[in-house]
Design an enzyme around this catalytic site. Structure first.
Site, PDB file in Angstrom:
ATOM      1  N   TRP A 196       1.588  11.822   0.876  1.00  0.00           N
ATOM      2  CA  TRP A 196       2.065  10.771   1.770  1.00  0.00           C
ATOM      3  C   TRP A 196       1.591   9.415   1.219  1.00  0.00           C
ATOM      4  O   TRP A 196       0.464   9.289   0.764  1.00  0.00           O
ATOM      5  CB  TRP A 196       1.505  11.007   3.185  1.00  0.00           C
ATOM      6  CG  TRP A 196       1.892   9.950   4.159  1.00  0.00           C
ATOM      7  CD1 TRP A 196       3.144   9.611   4.553  1.00  0.00           C
ATOM      8  CD2 TRP A 196       1.004   9.076   4.859  1.00  0.00           C
ATOM      9  NE1 TRP A 196       3.097   8.574   5.449  1.00  0.00           N
ATOM     10  CE2 TRP A 196       1.790   8.224   5.669  1.00  0.00           C
ATOM     11  CE3 TRP A 196      -0.387   8.925   4.891  1.00  0.00           C
ATOM     12  CZ2 TRP A 196       1.237   7.240   6.482  1.00  0.00           C
ATOM     13  CZ3 TRP A 196      -0.935   7.946   5.708  1.00  0.00           C
ATOM     14  CH2 TRP A 196      -0.115   7.113   6.492  1.00  0.00           C
ATOM     15  N   ASP A 363      13.545   1.921  15.916  1.00  0.00           N
ATOM     16  CA  ASP A 363      12.803   3.092  15.412  1.00  0.00           C
ATOM     17  C   ASP A 363      12.234   3.899  16.576  1.00  0.00           C
ATOM     18  O   ASP A 363      12.707   3.806  17.719  1.00  0.00           O
ATOM     19  CB  ASP A 363      11.725   2.602  14.420  1.00  0.00           C
ATOM     20  CG  ASP A 363      11.428   3.608  13.327  1.00  0.00           C
ATOM     21  OD1 ASP A 363      10.663   4.549  13.612  1.00  0.00           O
ATOM     22  OD2 ASP A 363      11.958   3.472  12.204  1.00  0.00           O
ATOM     23  N   TRP A 474      17.055   9.819  10.239  1.00  0.00           N
ATOM     24  CA  TRP A 474      16.725  11.193  10.647  1.00  0.00           C
ATOM     25  C   TRP A 474      15.358  11.530  10.050  1.00  0.00           C
ATOM     26  O   TRP A 474      15.239  11.748   8.856  1.00  0.00           O
ATOM     27  CB  TRP A 474      17.810  12.145  10.118  1.00  0.00           C
ATOM     28  CG  TRP A 474      17.639  13.590  10.469  1.00  0.00           C
ATOM     29  CD1 TRP A 474      16.664  14.427  10.039  1.00  0.00           C
ATOM     30  CD2 TRP A 474      18.482  14.376  11.318  1.00  0.00           C
ATOM     31  NE1 TRP A 474      16.834  15.684  10.553  1.00  0.00           N
ATOM     32  CE2 TRP A 474      17.951  15.686  11.347  1.00  0.00           C
ATOM     33  CE3 TRP A 474      19.641  14.112  12.045  1.00  0.00           C
ATOM     34  CZ2 TRP A 474      18.539  16.718  12.054  1.00  0.00           C
ATOM     35  CZ3 TRP A 474      20.229  15.153  12.762  1.00  0.00           C
ATOM     36  CH2 TRP A 474      19.685  16.435  12.775  1.00  0.00           C
ATOM     37  N   ASP A 475      14.349  11.586  10.913  1.00  0.00           N
ATOM     38  CA  ASP A 475      12.971  11.751  10.439  1.00  0.00           C
ATOM     39  C   ASP A 475      12.511  13.195  10.583  1.00  0.00           C
ATOM     40  O   ASP A 475      13.110  13.985  11.334  1.00  0.00           O
ATOM     41  CB  ASP A 475      12.071  10.812  11.255  1.00  0.00           C
ATOM     42  CG  ASP A 475      10.888  10.292  10.447  1.00  0.00           C
ATOM     43  OD1 ASP A 475      10.516  10.949   9.462  1.00  0.00           O
ATOM     44  OD2 ASP A 475      10.339   9.250  10.825  1.00  0.00           O
ATOM     45  N   CYS A 522      14.496  10.778   6.212  1.00  0.00           N
ATOM     46  CA  CYS A 522      13.114  10.301   6.138  1.00  0.00           C
ATOM     47  C   CYS A 522      12.235  11.484   6.491  1.00  0.00           C
ATOM     48  O   CYS A 522      12.610  12.312   7.316  1.00  0.00           O
ATOM     49  CB  CYS A 522      12.930   9.168   7.151  1.00  0.00           C
ATOM     50  SG  CYS A 522      11.226   8.598   7.330  1.00  0.00           S
ATOM     51  N   ASP A 544       6.468   5.638   3.142  1.00  0.00           N
ATOM     52  CA  ASP A 544       5.915   4.759   4.185  1.00  0.00           C
ATOM     53  C   ASP A 544       5.061   3.668   3.547  1.00  0.00           C
ATOM     54  O   ASP A 544       4.575   2.784   4.239  1.00  0.00           O
ATOM     55  CB  ASP A 544       5.045   5.568   5.155  1.00  0.00           C
ATOM     56  CG  ASP A 544       5.874   6.288   6.205  1.00  0.00           C
ATOM     57  OD1 ASP A 544       7.085   6.022   6.291  1.00  0.00           O
ATOM     58  OD2 ASP A 544       5.307   7.128   6.931  1.00  0.00           O
TER      59      ASP A 544
HETATM   60  C1  GLA Z   1       7.522   8.165  10.179  1.00  0.00           C
HETATM   61  C2  GLA Z   1       8.441   7.296   9.364  1.00  0.00           C
HETATM   62  C3  GLA Z   1       8.241   5.851   9.737  1.00  0.00           C
HETATM   63  C4  GLA Z   1       8.510   5.671  11.204  1.00  0.00           C
HETATM   64  C5  GLA Z   1       7.618   6.616  12.012  1.00  0.00           C
HETATM   65  C6  GLA Z   1       7.978   6.584  13.481  1.00  0.00           C
HETATM   66  O1  GLA Z   1       6.205   7.948   9.863  1.00  0.00           O
HETATM   67  O2  GLA Z   1       8.247   7.517   7.999  1.00  0.00           O
HETATM   68  O3  GLA Z   1       9.100   5.020   8.977  1.00  0.00           O
HETATM   69  O4  GLA Z   1       9.851   5.911  11.475  1.00  0.00           O
HETATM   70  O5  GLA Z   1       7.749   7.941  11.565  1.00  0.00           O
HETATM   71  O6  GLA Z   1       7.188   7.445  14.222  1.00  0.00           O
END
Ligand code: GLA
Length: 782
Positions: A196, A363, A474-475, A522, A544
């Protein structure tokens, strides 16, 4: 082109050839993969001649006791017949026998490309596919080997399908997507590894006898080891020499392995990670592997990357947004985290509009009771305390201001504190045997279950239909653990692959239902940055980590396998929350410009200096957006080895190019190297102009306040002045200059700051972690 001549299969692209044949024993023997060579009737001179009818080698058959599978370079190796290198297929017969032996049966040149069932895959109308079937008599199974040739990008895509033709089921323990056995030659392996906020850093290892592998076992393709990897000959550089690139169209657990055998054969394999994998193949059923992608270039690592970039753009990314310029967005995450309401958001939107952004993205935090990351994933209904007019009300207001609207979701997850979990605890991936481990306070939903996938398709259809949503982020924010499905009859050896198939079914359906939405994938940044996801979502949030110094490495590492048109890159605040490193706003932009630009900082808090800088950045990016997003990307230097980084994008016509010049650390009292472009037309004339950037007065520390009586460096007046007024960096333009001169002689940037005696208009203040952009433009012919 695919040409078959008796027992020889000759595949060629514009610049490469791939050749194999049926050996005397009926196995498929690799003959050649490399720079293009013409077809000829007899390629037997490329075959293996190592024969040992002595020592401890196992002869394949008594008909020729000097011939061992160990010495053949094989297209697809099995276990138990004398080849002791890692096999590509491992099966278990119903009686628990592990041996297999697949031999040539037939071939066919398919009229249409083969699409592996349930999996994302490459596509292309003109692509020819060769199908070669090998058969194992004892197992009563066919193995179909598919080879699709993408001529213009020098890529060959391979996959396999194992078909159980018998009456009883058998188990698959391992089924690689492709194998390439190369003849004796030294190689360096390049892998793109990380974690990460440190994704896809390039690592090089010199290969020698033994096995090296990279893999993922977290459930997604992972930030640990990207599925893309490369092999290069020792003397290969960024610009010259022979190298191979490999990738996998898959988002689950993957594995890539390179083995240098004691007899100097280099065996390359990639596919689904066999770790914890065991698939029951019922009678009459078949199993498809994901597609493996391979390319060769004799033009160095840039040649290889450019092949992969073209392939991704033309044969992976699809739909509405494939070649469409991507909007410049402002995302509220780092500006507000969970703490927002409609008023605050609309203020951000107004500022976003005023700096020239085109889309606003809301977000995390808009749904359920989500005021922190401890609850509500799964409860996909609007938090009306924060947004009293709902998403639709907000979206309408954003649209009314002339901006597009985008939204964040994390559908694959469920918070233990959520209505969804309370209603369906059995939908989470957990087992009663252990207290389930959480990641970011959440569980993963069991996508091996049809009911869960159906629910998610419906839930997301509702969310995406709530308003005029034109973009979805889409995370997916945790690795899988406590691997167990509570569905009756589930078999855990199949869990990881079935999870990935479930995800693909959901994505396939949603992308069909919402073909106009721009999807961005994402996973805590770049934890699922792979070709599988790009088949559904044209772009991915690279990391991130938006610290500009870190981003140089992350984007450079990513560029080996993926084009800028899929890499989302934002400017965020300083210091960056990922690295706690301050950097100037212009450098943050220069780096992010080599991707899909966005801003992820509190635009309502910008000082005049930063705001004016950002406005100019956005205008510059818009003017050259096609070039930045879809131009040919070139690494002129290797930032993993050098203090100075040069990148370039060049348009197709070679009439326009932007060169990025970055330094990690500036060195005083040293000659500045000449800057050399690449990829221009030799006989054209160009003009070169540096992008003039804002130069903060803060750069000068106490030098300026000391000259003004009553002004202190950390005083309120000084802060106000520096936030408001800025200087400009040096001006430099050169014209006319020939493409040849720019590429082979280069030009000298303005004199770098070198201790006292500087001029505010002439000196180049390129300090630690800073950069410049130089635009080269072809001049009209007289
Ligand atoms: C992850 C994503 C971030 C953001 C957070 C929101 O960490 O990588 O860009 O969207 O989630 O909780």
């Amino acid at each position: 082109m695919i040409h078959v001549n008796q027992d020889v299969f000759y595949l060629s692209t514009q610049n490469t050839s791939y050749i194999f044949r049926v050996s005397q024993t009926g196995h498929l023997e690799s003959l050649y993969y490399g720079r293009k060579i013409p077809f000829q009737n007899d390629f037997s001179f490329l075959g293996n001649n190592l024969r040992t009818g002595y020592g401890n080698t196992v002869a394949y058959s008594q008909a020729d006791t000097s011939m061992s599978l160990e010495h053949l370079r094989l297209e697809y190796s099995t276990f138990g017949k004398g080849d002791y290198k890692e096999p590509s297929i491992q099966v278990e017969h119903p009686d628990s026998c592990y041996v297999s032996d697949f031999k040539y049966r037939s071939y066919e040149i398919l009229k249409e490309k083969y699409y592996p069932a349930g999996l994302p895959s490459s596509y292309g109308d003109k692509a020819e596919t060769l199908l070669v079937t090998v058969h194992d008599k004892a197992l009563n199974a066919d193995l179909n080997l598919y080879y699709t040739v993408f001529e213009t990008c020098d890529v060959i895509v391979r996959s396999c399908k194992l078909i159980n033709k018998g009456d009883s089921s058998f188990k698959i323990h391992n089924l690689m997507s492709a194998q390439v056995d190369l003849p004796p030659q030294d190689y360096t392996m390049l892998t793109f590894d990380g974690a990460w906020i440190r994704e896809r850093h390039k690592n090089e290892k010199t290969l020698s006898c033994g096995t090296y592998s990279i893999s993922s076992n977290i459930g997604t393709s992972s930030n640990r080891h990207n599925p893309f990897f490369a092999l290069k000959e020792p003397e290969c550089t960024e610009h010259n020499g022979n190298c191979y690139g490999f990738n996998l169209i898959y988002s689950g657990n993957h594995m890539a392995r390179v083995e240098v055998s004691p007899h100097n054969i280099t065996r390359i394999q990639n596919g689904i990670n066999p770790f914890e994998f065991e698939w029951n193949l019922e009678a009459g059923q078949s199993f498809d592997t994901p597609e493996s992608v391979m390319t060769f270039s004799s033009n160095g690592l840039n040649g290889m990357s450019q092949n992969m970039h073209k392939f991704v753009q033309d044969h992976i990314v699809r739909g509405e947004w494939q070649y469409k310029e991507r909007p410049i967005l402002v995302n509220n995450w780092e500006a507000t985290y969970f703490f927002f309401n409609e008023k605050k958001i609309l203020k951000l939107v107004d500022e976003a509009k005023s700096i020239g952004a085109e889309m606003f993205v809301l977000d995390d935090g808009w749904f359920g009771k989500r005021n922190n990351d401890k609850c509500s994933l799964g409860d996909w209904y609007v938090n009306t305390k924060k947004l009293p007019h709902g998403i639709d009300g907000l979206c309408k207001k954003v649209n009314a201001k002339g901006m597009m609207f985008g939204l964040w979701v994390e559908p694959e997850m469920v918070s233990p504190d959520s209505d969804l979990y309370r209603a369906h605890p059995d939908w989470a991936v957990t087992t009663d045997k252990y207290v389930p481990s959480q990641g970011r306070n959440q569980f993963v939903l069991d996508l091996t279950r049809d009911d869960v996938c159906d629910y998610l398709i419906d839930a997301m259809t509702n969310v995406f239909s709530m308003a005029n949503i034109e973009y979805i982020k889409w995370d997916m924010n945790r690795h899988l653990s406590d691997i167990y499905s509570r569905q009756s009859g589930a078999h855990m050896g199949e869990f990881f692959h079935r999870y990935t198939l479930g995800l693909y079914r959901i994505l396939d359906e949603l992308v069909k239902r919402f073909p106009k939405i721009l999807f961005e994938s994402c996973s805590s940044g770049g934890n699922r940055f792979d070709l599988g996801m790009f088949c559904y979502m044209p772009q991915t949030w690279a990391s991130d980590d938006t610290d500009s110094l870190e981003r140089v490495k992350i984007q450079a590492g990513t560029s080996y396998g993926y084009p800028p048109s899929v890499i989302a890159a934002h400017v965020s605040g300083s210091p960056s929350y990922a690295a706690m490193r301050a950097s100037d706003i212009e450098n943050r932009f220069n780096v992010a410009a080599f991707g899909l630009l966005g801003y992820e900082l509190d635009v309502t808090q910008l000082g005049k200096f930063d705001k004016s800088a950002i406005k100019k950045q956005i205008a510059y990016y818009k003017a050259h957006r096609k070039l930045f997003q879809f131009g040919k990307f070139i690494r002129l230097t290797d930032c993993f080895k050098s203090n100075v980084t040069y990148w370039q994008v060049v348009n197709k016509e070679q009439t326009e190019s932007v060169l990025f010049h970055h330094i990690n650390r500036h060195q005083v009292s040293e000659q500045t190297p000449y800057v050399k472009f690449a990829g221009l037309k030799e006989d054209s004339m160009y003009s070169v102009i540096v992008r003039q950037q804002g130069l903060s007065l803060k750069t000068f520390g106490e030098i300026i306040p000391s000259k003004i009586p009553g002004v202190e460096e950390d005083g309120a007046l000084y802060t106000k002045v520096t936030d408001t007024i800025g200087l400009k960096t040096e001006k430099q333009s050169i014209s006319p200059v020939s493409g040849e001169a720019l590429m082979y002689a280069g030009f000298l940037p303005k004199l770098q700051f070198n201790g006292g005696g500087f001029s505010l208009t002439e000196t180049r203040f390129m300090l630690d972690n800073s950069s410049r952009l130089y635009l080269a433009k072809e001049e009209a012919k007289q």
